[in-house]
Design an enzyme around this catalytic site. Structure first.
Site, PDB file in Angstrom:
ATOM      1  N   ASP A 130       0.869  -1.184   0.000  1.00  8.56           N
ATOM      2  CA  ASP A 130       0.000   0.000   0.000  1.00  8.56           C
ATOM      3  C   ASP A 130       0.903   1.229   0.000  1.00  8.56           C
ATOM      4  O   ASP A 130       1.651   1.461   0.959  1.00  8.56           O
ATOM      5  CB  ASP A 130      -0.907   0.000   1.228  1.00  8.56           C
ATOM      6  CG  ASP A 130      -1.842  -1.199   1.253  1.00  8.56           C
ATOM      7  OD1 ASP A 130      -2.223  -1.675   0.171  1.00  8.56           O
ATOM      8  OD2 ASP A 130      -2.189  -1.663   2.362  1.00  8.56           O
ATOM      9  N   VAL A 131       0.803   2.022  -1.062  1.00  9.65           N
ATOM     10  CA  VAL A 131       1.815   3.041  -1.333  1.00  9.65           C
ATOM     11  C   VAL A 131       1.207   4.441  -1.346  1.00  9.65           C
ATOM     12  O   VAL A 131       0.117   4.652  -1.899  1.00  9.65           O
ATOM     13  CB  VAL A 131       2.500   2.762  -2.686  1.00  9.65           C
ATOM     14  CG1 VAL A 131       3.572   3.802  -2.960  1.00  9.65           C
ATOM     15  CG2 VAL A 131       3.096   1.353  -2.709  1.00  9.65           C
TER      16      VAL A 131
END
Length: 256
Positions: A130-131
């Site tokens: 998750d960026v």
């Protein structure tokens, strides 16, 4: 011949199907099992189901819930949420789940990726990153529904998890989540350069053309989406949808 995959991604919160925006404000959409049944009928390529409560609440997977999904699901199923041990993973595989997605569990204990890939094969081991964009440039990986910074670059982690035996990388853009304005192509492009593993992108798809553009640029890729497959129209009426066989083949043929 390998082909692009078009993948609905379902989020589960308080046992209900929800959709978030920037990983916040989950909107209740109904029973996830109903969505699974509809996607069965639509013959989707693959289905990702993420229990977004498990890690945030510090608990393990809800095996009974996973068992019900696996029994109903007629397409390859990838489950993620709260998996932190090899024993948990083996139990989930025994329920009929084809892939397990690791996020915080892998970042906190990277060796779990190596251990599970050695036992069941790397094709069943998925790492979800998750960026979020950093304020002054670059990207950073977060866990716990985007609330906990890891201080790590997604591109460094991609290489690390490939070496440890992961079979697939999922890049999930927190900034694009729920916006329905298109994927973060720069993030995906840089990620693609870092690995030869199967890569799946999620976050931002709002129309089938967004998926088409992703396929056009990257070829064999997993094009995942949440909002696109649960909403219809500008008012975001809840409607589980997916392109029929002819439309999907036409989409891939036009762009691939």
């Amino acid at each position: 011949m390998l082909r692009p995959r078009i993948i609905p991604c379902l989020l589960v919160h308080d046992k209900g199907l929800v959709k978030t925006e920037h990983f916040k404000n989950p909107r209740y959409l109904g029973d996830p099992m109903n969505a699974v049944r509809i996607f069965n009928e639509k013959e989707v390529d693959e289905l990702i189901i993420l229990d977004i409560d498990a890690t945030a609440e510090g608990r393990g997977p809800d095996f009974k819930m996973i068992e019900h999904w696996a029994e109903e699901c007629r397409m390859p199923l990838c489950y993620g949420g709260g998996v932190t041990t090899v024993e948990q993973a083996q139990r989930i595989f025994s329920l009929g789940v084809e892939k397990i997605a690791f996020s915080a569990g892998a970042i906190n204990n990277p060796d779990i990726i190596r251990e599970i890939s050695e036992k069941v094969g790397s094709q069943s081991v998925v790492v979800v990153l998750d960026v979020k964009k950093k304020l002054f440039g670059g990207y950073e990986v977060y866990t716990h529904n985007g609330k906990k910074s890891t201080g790590k670059s997604p591109f460094e982690l991609i290489k690390k998890f490939e070496q440890l035996g992961a079979g697939e990388i999922v890049i999930n853009s927190i900034d694009k989540d729920g916006e329905m304005k298109g994927y973060d192509m720069k993030l995906i492009e840089t990620s693609r350069k870092e690995t030869t593993l199967p890569l799946t992108a999620i976050g931002g798809a709002g129309k089938m053309e967004d998926i088409g553009e992703l396929i056009k640029k990257f070829g064999i890729i997993g094009a995942a989406a949440g909002s696109l497959f649960v909403f219809k129209g500008k008012l975001k009426a809840v409607l589980i949808n997916y392109p029929n066989f002819t439309d999907k083949e036409s989409l891939i043929k036009n762009y691939f």
